[in-house]
Design an enzyme around this catalytic site. Structure first.
Site, PDB file in Angstrom:
ATOM      1  N   ARG A 180       0.635  -1.013  -0.004  1.00 52.97           N
ATOM      2  CA  ARG A 180       0.264   0.330  -0.133  1.00 52.97           C
ATOM      3  C   ARG A 180       0.985   1.133  -0.061  1.00 52.97           C
ATOM      4  O   ARG A 180       1.993   1.001   0.996  1.00 52.97           O
ATOM      5  CB  ARG A 180      -1.080   0.382   0.780  1.00 52.97           C
ATOM      6  CG  ARG A 180      -1.665  -1.478   1.395  1.00 52.97           C
ATOM      7  CD  ARG A 180      -2.768  -1.137   0.131  1.00 52.97           C
ATOM      8  NE  ARG A 180      -4.121  -2.379   1.329  1.00 52.97           N
ATOM      9  CZ  ARG A 180      -3.943  -3.539   0.823  1.00 52.97           C
ATOM     10  NH1 ARG A 180      -2.330  -4.329   0.396  1.00 52.97           N
ATOM     11  NH2 ARG A 180      -4.714  -4.599   1.148  1.00 52.97           N
ATOM     12  N   GLU A 223      -2.445   7.297  -7.058  1.00 51.93           N
ATOM     13  CA  GLU A 223      -3.080   6.741  -7.935  1.00 51.93           C
ATOM     14  C   GLU A 223      -3.588   6.988  -8.973  1.00 51.93           C
ATOM     15  O   GLU A 223      -4.767   7.610  -8.752  1.00 51.93           O
ATOM     16  CB  GLU A 223      -2.493   5.298  -7.582  1.00 51.93           C
ATOM     17  CG  GLU A 223      -1.092   4.739  -7.064  1.00 51.93           C
ATOM     18  CD  GLU A 223      -1.248   3.114  -7.051  1.00 51.93           C
ATOM     19  OE1 GLU A 223      -1.963   2.406  -7.801  1.00 51.93           O
ATOM     20  OE2 GLU A 223      -0.521   2.745  -6.290  1.00 51.93           O
ATOM     21  N   HIS A 278       1.749   0.025 -10.332  1.00 49.90           N
ATOM     22  CA  HIS A 278       1.136  -0.868  -9.295  1.00 49.90           C
ATOM     23  C   HIS A 278       0.952  -2.021 -10.501  1.00 49.90           C
ATOM     24  O   HIS A 278      -0.246  -2.554 -10.622  1.00 49.90           O
ATOM     25  CB  HIS A 278       0.113  -0.241  -9.286  1.00 49.90           C
ATOM     26  CG  HIS A 278      -0.825  -0.819  -8.536  1.00 49.90           C
ATOM     27  ND1 HIS A 278      -1.700   0.048  -7.691  1.00 49.90           N
ATOM     28  CD2 HIS A 278      -1.361  -2.341  -7.835  1.00 49.90           C
ATOM     29  CE1 HIS A 278      -2.046  -0.922  -6.341  1.00 49.90           C
ATOM     30  NE2 HIS A 278      -1.961  -1.947  -6.522  1.00 49.90           N
TER      31      HIS A 278
END
Length: 538
Positions: free
Chosen positions: A237, A266, A284
């Site tokens: 995270r 993001e 990611h």
């Protein structure tokens, strides 16, 4: 409806693996509507019994209210933020996801970043393709013999550890909600605290949930506890790291390098850390493998098939309403059971076994719902995976924690009791509760070895253990008052003469409508006569 003469209709609203679609087509009337607008979905959802989605389709209350025949929602992925689970539950719609689909992908990406960080692979590629031969400048370090620190030892953390062991790394991990047996099976060392991991790690990888306690966990204070030259990897995270503090540690040389797959905001393409030669970043990609995406589609299709054919939906994030006659008795105890799980978890330093006892008339019912509620509270905010009534037993099993449930038709002093005992290598923690009154208010009756009676429907509970001498309650009240914290209710438990093993400690339990700052808890707990303090968000 007779499924043999009139097959169920299933809508595949977003692209999933062809294998998953074929699996559905073998049994149901399947329509692929990956290009539908919201208006078309609203118009046509009423004729479908199952729907498969990813992250783009919004199944909010408006859509679900029109889904008169819908029995199951399959989410090909982990999160279900785009589904109104509460509305689905009220309508008896099962919501299932694919929580294990990306675990291997996330673990492998973590290891890939560790290797890339150790051997400067992205930097070397960029250098060579720009026309430079910088062999001496880009020499790296070996993993063999180095220590990998793992914070969070759930499913993904364990897979990373297994792979790191293959490279000859020593693995030191910390997760109080993973049993010693799992560490032994994997060959990892169980650290006594997160600080011990910070101090031991050459490479530090994060596998924690995002909670108020873990947000900003990697900061100036925790970085000061690490080895000089530590390398940090985050595929969990973004908010676990305070970016400015990491940047300062990179500038000072305290941190030799970092590999980041996740960020506080993001998507992001412009970040101060992106310009650092010793920082590796990926957008990611932790779950982004063809296999993980295919696995998610297939697993979700399997759950939809199970839901529509009477099978076991093992990844449901909600459960259909139980029989009204059972819910009438057990319903009021569900929030109590979850609160007891949270309280017990906050008081325990480690957990190997969970013992749950149901006493009184509730013991005459199927109490599995209450047991699941205890486990949900126990793991809430303590696992990288989101916890719910369905997956809680699996999370316990993966961590080597054994669960026992007993029922007894008689309860001493009260009509019904729920007793939760956590057994760990550092001792035993027991909490007891019940509900009272026409509104079935939850009450805490025992904690830290002392009995009292405190209604716990306020959002925050604070417990202190202290020497049983005059003036202690007043000191706590004064300290909270100075901090601007309003006490809703309070109770004190102290052992009466002749009751069990002698103890000169008392326990004070307080509920508040706002959080008690940790600094205030620490200040009181460290003052003269106090032994410990805990604050728990219920």
């Amino acid at each position: 409806m007779n499924a043999l003469t009139e097959p169920y209709k299933v809508l595949v609203a977003e692209k999933i693996a062809a294998t998953g679609v074929d699996m559905l087509k073998e049994r149901f009337d399947v329509e692929v509507g990956t290009d539908w607008s919201r208006e078309e979905l609203l118009d046509r959802i009423g004729s479908f019994h199952g729907i498969l989605i990813r992250s783009a389709t919004q199944l909010d209350a408006e859509v679900l209210d029109r889904a008169d025949n819908l029995k199951v929602v399959g989410r090909a992925g982990v999160g279900v933020d785009n589904v109104d689970v509460q509305t689905a539950s009220k309508k008896g719609i099962i919501v299932a996801n694919a929580p294990e689909a990306n675990t291997v992908a996330a673990a492998e990406h973590t290891v890939a970043l560790i290797l890339a960080l150790a051997r400067n692979i992205p930097q070397a590629h960029a250098s060579l393709t720009s026309g430079k031969w910088e062999r001496s400048k880009l020499g790296g370090t070996e993993l063999d013999g180095k220590t990998l620190g793992v914070l969070g030892f759930g499913r993904i953390g364990q897979l990373v550890a297994i792979r790191a062991k293959a490279f000859g790394m020593r693995v030191v991990a910390f997760d109080p909600f993973t049993a010693d047996s799992r560490y032994r099976e994997i060959g990892a060392e169980k650290a006594e605290s997160a600080d011990a991991v910070l101090g031991a790690a050459d490479f530090l990888t994060l596998h924690l949930p995002k909670t108020p306690e873990t947000q900003g966990f990697i900061n100036t204070e925790t970085l000061a506890k690490t080895k000089d030259g530590v390398r940090i990897i985050n595929v969990a995270r973004g908010p676990l790291i305070v970016d400015e503090d990491l940047q300062a540690a990179l500038d000072s040389g305290k941190v030799a390098g970092a590999a980041l797959d996740v960020f506080t905001k993001e998507p992001i393409t412009d970040h101060p850390l992106f310009s650092y030669a010793n920082v590796i970043v990926t957008p990611h990609l932790g779950a982004s493998t063809a296999e993980a995406q295919d696995r998610a589609g297939v697993q979700t299709a399997e759950q939809v098939v199970a839901a529509l054919t009477g099978g076991s939906v093992t990844t449901a994030v909600n459960i259909p309403a139980i029989a009204p006659e059972d819910m009438q008795v057990l319903g009021p105890f569900v929030p109590l059971a979850e609160k007891l799980g949270k309280i017990a978890a906050s008081l325990a330093d480690s957990v190997e076994r969970v013992e749950i006892e149901h006493l009184g008339r509730i013991a005459e019912r199927d109490t599995r719902l209450l047991t699941l509620s205890v486990l949900t509270g126990l793991f809430s905010g303590r696992t990288e995976e989101a916890v719910n009534l369905v997956n809680a037993p699996t999370l316990a099993e993966e961590r080597g924690i054994t669960i026992s449930e007993t029922r007894e038709a008689q309860a001493k002093d009260y009509s019904d009791l729920v007793r939760v005992t956590l057994v760990g290598k550092d001792g035993t923690v027991r909490v007891v509760g019940t509900t009272l009154g026409q509104k079935h208010r939850p009450h805490l009756l025992e904690a830290w070895g002392q009995r009292f009676n405190l209604q716990i429907d306020d959002p925050y509970l604070t417990l202190f253990r202290y020497s049983d001498v005059p003036g202690m309650v007043g000191r706590v009240g004064s300290s909270l008052g100075e901090a601007g914290v309003n006490i809703s209710a309070a109770a004190v438990g102290r052992q009466a003469p002749g009751e069990g093993e002698a103890s000169d400690l008392a326990v004070m339990a307080i509920t508040t409508d706002g959080p008690v700052p940790e600094t205030v808890i620490d200040q009181i707990a460290k003052s003269d006569g106090f032994v410990s303090g805990r604050s728990i968000e219920l």
